[in-house]
Design a protein around this motif. Structure first.
Motif, PDB file in Angstrom:
ATOM      1  N   ILE A 595       2.924   4.216   6.580  1.00 11.50           N
ATOM      2  CA  ILE A 595       1.877   4.397   5.563  1.00 11.50           C
ATOM      3  C   ILE A 595       1.985   3.251   4.563  1.00 11.50           C
ATOM      4  N   ARG A 596       0.887   2.565   4.378  1.00 10.96           N
ATOM      5  CA  ARG A 596       0.898   1.395   3.493  1.00 10.96           C
ATOM      6  C   ARG A 596       0.521   1.804   2.080  1.00 10.96           C
ATOM      7  N   THR A 597       1.224   1.254   1.103  1.00 12.24           N
ATOM      8  CA  THR A 597       0.846   1.531  -0.292  1.00 12.24           C
ATOM      9  C   THR A 597      -0.508   0.879  -0.569  1.00 12.24           C
ATOM     10  N   LEU A 598      -1.132   1.347  -1.615  1.00  9.64           N
ATOM     11  CA  LEU A 598      -2.516   0.969  -1.913  1.00  9.64           C
ATOM     12  C   LEU A 598      -2.697  -0.558  -1.912  1.00  9.64           C
ATOM     13  N   ASP A 599      -3.694  -1.001  -1.159  1.00 13.13           N
ATOM     14  CA  ASP A 599      -3.986  -2.439  -1.075  1.00 13.13           C
ATOM     15  C   ASP A 599      -5.400  -2.662  -1.584  1.00 13.13           C
ATOM     16  N   VAL A 600      -5.544  -2.766  -2.907  1.00 11.84           N
ATOM     17  CA  VAL A 600      -6.888  -3.050  -3.440  1.00 11.84           C
ATOM     18  C   VAL A 600      -6.889  -4.372  -4.179  1.00 11.84           C
ATOM     19  N   ASP A 603     -11.397  -8.246  -1.540  1.00  6.79           N
ATOM     20  CA  ASP A 603     -12.665  -7.678  -1.075  1.00  6.79           C
ATOM     21  C   ASP A 603     -12.664  -6.152  -1.105  1.00  6.79           C
ATOM     22  N   LYS A 604     -11.527  -5.532  -1.511  1.00  5.55           N
ATOM     23  CA  LYS A 604     -11.488  -4.061  -1.533  1.00  5.55           C
ATOM     24  C   LYS A 604     -11.519  -3.599  -2.981  1.00  5.55           C
ATOM     25  N   ASP A 605     -12.679  -3.117  -3.393  1.00  5.93           N
ATOM     26  CA  ASP A 605     -12.868  -2.786  -4.801  1.00  5.93           C
ATOM     27  C   ASP A 605     -12.683  -1.282  -5.023  1.00  5.93           C
ATOM     28  N   LEU A 621      -5.401 -10.535  -8.334  1.00  5.66           N
ATOM     29  CA  LEU A 621      -4.708  -9.256  -8.328  1.00  5.66           C
ATOM     30  C   LEU A 621      -5.050  -8.540  -7.025  1.00  5.66           C
ATOM     31  N   ARG A 622      -4.110  -8.485  -6.098  1.00  9.75           N
ATOM     32  CA  ARG A 622      -4.339  -7.875  -4.791  1.00  9.75           C
ATOM     33  C   ARG A 622      -3.071  -7.184  -4.337  1.00  9.75           C
ATOM     34  N   GLY A 623      -3.197  -6.245  -3.419  1.00 13.58           N
ATOM     35  CA  GLY A 623      -2.047  -5.643  -2.761  1.00 13.58           C
ATOM     36  C   GLY A 623      -1.018  -5.146  -3.751  1.00 13.58           C
ATOM     37  N   VAL A 689       3.515  -8.979   6.558  1.00 17.22           N
ATOM     38  CA  VAL A 689       3.551 -10.446   6.512  1.00 17.22           C
ATOM     39  C   VAL A 689       2.106 -10.896   6.621  1.00 17.22           C
ATOM     40  N   GLU A 690       1.501 -11.179   5.471  1.00 14.40           N
ATOM     41  CA  GLU A 690       0.089 -11.577   5.487  1.00 14.40           C
ATOM     42  C   GLU A 690      -0.166 -12.748   4.559  1.00 14.40           C
ATOM     43  N   VAL A 691       0.912 -13.308   4.028  1.00 16.79           N
ATOM     44  CA  VAL A 691       0.820 -14.483   3.176  1.00 16.79           C
ATOM     45  C   VAL A 691       1.736 -15.519   3.832  1.00 16.79           C
ATOM     46  N   ASN A 713      -5.074 -10.361   9.773  1.00 17.95           N
ATOM     47  CA  ASN A 713      -6.375 -10.646   9.143  1.00 17.95           C
ATOM     48  C   ASN A 713      -6.170 -11.514   7.916  1.00 17.95           C
ATOM     49  N   ASP A 714      -5.266 -11.065   7.057  1.00 18.87           N
ATOM     50  CA  ASP A 714      -5.029 -11.858   5.846  1.00 18.87           C
ATOM     51  C   ASP A 714      -4.197 -13.103   6.143  1.00 18.87           C
ATOM     52  N   LEU A 715      -3.237 -12.978   7.059  1.00 19.55           N
ATOM     53  CA  LEU A 715      -2.415 -14.167   7.341  1.00 19.55           C
ATOM     54  C   LEU A 715      -3.311 -15.303   7.862  1.00 19.55           C
TER      55      LEU A 715
HETATM   56 MG    MG Z   1      -4.293  -7.349   4.699  1.00 21.06          MG
END
Ligand code: MG
Ligand code: PEP
Length: 831
Positions: A595-600, A603-605, A621-623, A689-691, A713-715
């Motif tokens: 379960i991933r912690t909130l990633d807003v 593009d996710k508002d 401010l992301r992730g 790992v997305e950066v 996707n982000d990487l």
């Molecule tokens: Mg991502």
């Protein structure tokens, strides 16, 4: 009704010109014109009488609608939204009527000053184009006593200034290709707005206010038409010249960057786009812009409806402005011009006046604005000018945005055909999820990208989707039958009987193959050389988890918790969250869940967080950064996670980690919270790992993490510096780029040093051409959409990890994603 308004100082302190405040959005007057003050007193006083039409949840800002219609927005300090209300005590509520000088908000100046870059408070008039500012205060002011700002309704100024003043007339030949359609009209309007003088354009026996885009478009002026320009007022001569020049400047009629649109395949008579979710479908086009949302007919009282409309306009204006900023940052000037034209339509005085007349006659704000816009649409459609008729879509877009801001999405569902192919410029995830799944056969959009959230949802729901098709998508008629071959990146808008029969046969064959794979889906995926690969699922809720199990998933590889947070007015409570997470574990029949912690952010508002506008949202401010910026929200989520049972089956995943310091900080916080809750057993903790920095430092991260999961996707977005939501780049943002493959190899190697495993949970894991490559690079888990589990397992069973390893190493030395794909097809033709 008074038209000149004297505002009093809202705080004591020195006045500061707006251009000098350290926030580009206010300094650039994007929120409107006005004046700032450096507060020395701690109570914000009402600068004028009016109604509190908006009060921020965090009480750092409010809007007063003054009796003369001015929208007085007061924003206390810079970046104060992030304080989540700490240091601000509201003394009034939204909807209250307040008197000039009445206390509105109590501010703990010392506490706030320590946490934000500046206390400077901005007072801007959101609808400032309707006013002139003949007087602005300077120097030290006393709250509630000193004059601050004078507003004069534009009509007053021009009347006063034009009394006895000259009236100038001139002529201009319109040079804009296609005539005065939306964007040229917006340019003319901009030119006119810069002057106090009233400017009118006459053509064909009609006269239009040059400050009204819809009135200008309604004249039906074509390219090379000669029009009369009339200006009255003190600066009439200058206004006449500027407006004439704006009329005579050439501009091309082309719409969005269609030429630059990277469609993958060009085939005569077909619509080409980017395959966002594979599959083949036959269905009838449903133009999502062709249905009407039901609206309340009668309003409350006129004043309340006016405030509602003003608040909706403010919200839509902010959204459009963000669109302009984003487009300008990308250098997409054609796109930013279109948004600028939307902004002009939104602020149009003629539309506004018509809507207000409707409200005065007792209509609801929504119906009043719809009727005002529809009347204008009828005028434009009747002019016999194709370009102007196409602007109806822009007006309807504004209508939709306003109605959504007024009433939300509820009840806005269109009628669907038994097999519908949704056609739209772009789709919001909420637009897709509220429709009955069994009637949605496919998706076809003009904009969008393969890793946007609708694409992700479409894959998850097994709906074939073709995105980034450009304007050809919008030429489809409601009800038109088409074949959507998303896997091939094509749609056939006019299939003949033979083509339809062939497509039907293929759909049946695909279904038969699917049934065969489903039969062995529950068995593990073991490669030809005996390596077991976990095939997990990406999900949003317990229903998806059940679907994953039904399709043979070994585990949940990614639960995106943001779906629990979006499309609602407040964050879910701790117990609501625990219940949702527990439901997922319970649906898994003993399997594990990541379960991933909130990633807003980006593009996710999440509207209620009121994330500050950012010059580069994807880099802001992301992730987990958002999590650390809103620690109470993060703690609530972590506590909710620590409350699920059994914790041995839970793995927590952290998004957007850039280095090990963030991971250690989070682990320590989890330990503190667990200790406070008396929880002894800690769940495993993984890092996304997305950066690129996370991939390069994977060995450091793996020392402190239990596992790594690659967010391809982000990487890909951050490695290639290509926005994952940019339709123009959609065909080039390819995860099989050798640069990305090298980062994955480095990640796996870094994790191996510490005996940790690496999974992939981005869209790449579901790409048949990427599966052998990822297997070869040493990835141990693939997390895919539930429906793809049988297929991915089937593919893995036919591969040898040893052979894939040898080939993957060679792929790392290729120079492009196309070269990689070309080689993959040679090596594994079925992929
Ligand atoms: Mg991502
Ligand atoms: C990713 O970036 O690959 C990922 C899985 O996260 P999201 O798509 O939710 O940003």
């Amino acid at each position: 009704m008074t038209t000149t308004l004297e505002l009093l100082a809202p705080f004591s302190g020195p006045a500061v010109p707006l251009e000098q405040v350290p926030d580009p959005v206010f300094a650039g007057l994007m929120m409107g014109d006005g004046l700032a003050i450096e507060p020395l007193s701690s109570t914000l006083l009402a600068p004028c009488s009016g109604v509190v039409s908006q009060l921020a949840r965090t009480s750092h800002a409010l809007t007063l609608t003054a009796d003369n219609g001015a929208e007085v927005l007061i924003h206390i300090g810079i970046d104060t939204v992030k304080l989540e209300g700490r240091g601000f005590t509201p003394l009034v509520r939204q909807g209250d009527r307040v008197a000039q000088g009445q206390p509105l908000i109590e501010v703990d100046l010392d506490a706030v000053a320590r946490q934000v870059p500046s206390l400077q408070t901005m007072l801007v008039i959101a609808n400032s184009e309707q006013f002139a500012f003949p007087r602005r205060a300077e120097g030290l002011l006393a709250a509630g006593r000193s004059h601050f700002l004078t507003l004069a309704a534009r009509g007053d100024v021009s009347l006063r200034e034009s009394a006895g003043g000259p009236e100038c007339r001139g002529e201009a030949v319109v040079r804009h290709e296609g005539g005065l359609h939306a964007r040229p009209s917006a340019l003319v309007q901009q030119a006119a707005k810069a002057f106090a003088a009233e400017v009118a354009i006459e053509f064909g026996g009609q006269r239009a206010n040059a400050r009204s885009v819809v009135a200008l478009m309604g004249l039906g002026v074509a390219e090379s038409d000669r029009v009369a320009v009339i200006a009255g007022g003190a600066d009439a001569a200058a206004a006449l010249e500027a407006v004439s020049q704006a009329l005579q400047t050439y501009s091309a009629a082309g719409h969005a960057p269609a030429a630059a649109m990277a469609a993958v395949v060009e085939v005569e008579g077909r619509i080409a786009g980017v395959a966002a979710a594979p599959g083949l479908a036959i269905g009838q086009a449903v133009r999502l812009d062709a249905f009407d949302m039901p609206l309340p007919e009668r309003g409350q009282d006129a004043e309340a409806e006016r405030s509602l409309l003003a608040a909706a306009q403010l919200q839509v204006r902010g959204a459009i402005q963000r669109g302009i900023d984003a487009a300008l940052r990308r250098g997409a000037t054609a796109e930013s011009d279109i948004f600028a034209a939307h902004l002009a339509l939104l602020d149009d005085p003629e539309l506004q006046a018509a809507a207000e007349r409707g409200i005065d006659a007792g209509l609801s704000a929504g119906l009043a604005i719809r009727q005002s816009i529809r009347a204008q649409c009828a005028v434009l459609s009747g002019l016999g000018n194709q370009l102007l008729a196409e602007r109806v879509a822009d007006l309807k877009d504004i209508e939709r945005q306003l109605l959504r801001a007024l009433y939300g999405d509820a009840g806005a569902a269109p009628e669907l055909f038994a097999a519908s192919i949704l056609v739209a410029d772009d789709l919001a995830p909420s637009e897709l999820t509220r429709l009955p799944r069994e009637r949605v056969a496919g998706i076809l959009t003009a904009a969008g990208g393969a890793s946007g959230h609708v694409a992700i949802l479409a894959r998850a729901m097994g709906i074939p989707a073709l995105v980034a098709c450009g304007p050809a998508a919008l030429a489809l008629r409601h009800g038109q039958q088409l074949i959507l071959d998303a896997s091939a990146g094509l749609a056939n808008p006019q299939p003949d009987a033979a083509e339809l029969a062939a497509a039907r046969a293929e759909i049946e064959q695909l279904a038969a193959r699917q049934r065969a794979m489903q039969a062995s889906a529950n068995a593990p995926a073991i490669t030809r050389d005996g390596v077991a690969i976990e095939v997990a699922v990406n999900i949003a809720n317990a229903d998806d988890a059940r679907e994953g199990v039904a399709h043979g998933a070994d585990a949940v590889g990614l639960l995106r918790t943001e779906f629990l947070f979006i499309d609602r007015r407040q964050a879910p409570t701790e117990s609501e969250q625990t219940e949702a997470y527990q439901a997922v574990l319970d649906a898994l029949d003993g399997r594990n869940a990541i379960i991933r912690t909130l990633d807003v952010g980006g593009d996710k508002d999440v509207p209620y967080l009121q994330l500050p506008p950012e010059p580069n949202p994807a880099l802001g401010l992301r992730g987990i950064r958002t999590g650390f910026a809103y620690p109470e929200m993060l703690d609530t989520q972590l506590r909710a996670l620590l409350a699920v049972k059994p914790l041995s089956r839970l793995r927590i995943l952290v998004p957007m980690i850039a280095d090990v310091g963030e991971l250690i900080r989070l682990r320590e916080r989890i330990e503190q919270l667990a200790a406070g809750m008396g929880v002894a057993e800690l769940p495993q903790l993984g890092v996304m790992v997305e950066v690129p920095s996370a991939a390069l430092l994977a060995d450091q991260l793996a020392r402190h993490a239990d596992f790594l999961s690659i967010g391809s996707n982000d990487l890909t977005q951050y490695t290639l510096a290509m926005d994952r939501c940019n339709a123009t780049l959609a065909a080039r943002i390819d995860s099989l780029h050798p640069g990305l493959l090298r980062l994955i190899a480095i990640t796996v190697e870094g994790a191996r040093k510490h005996g940790k495993w690496v999974g992939v949970c981005g869209a790449m894991a579901s790409d048949p051409q990427a599966v052998p490559v990822l297997l070869g690079l040493g990835v141990a888990e693939l997390s895919v959409s539930p429906r793809l589990v049988p297929e991915v397992k089937n593919q893995l069973r036919g591969l040898s990890q040893q052979q894939c390893k040898i080939e993957a190493e060679r792929l790392l030395s290729l120079s492009s994603a196309q070269a990689v794909r070309g080689r993959v097809v040679e090596l594994w033709p079925a992929a």
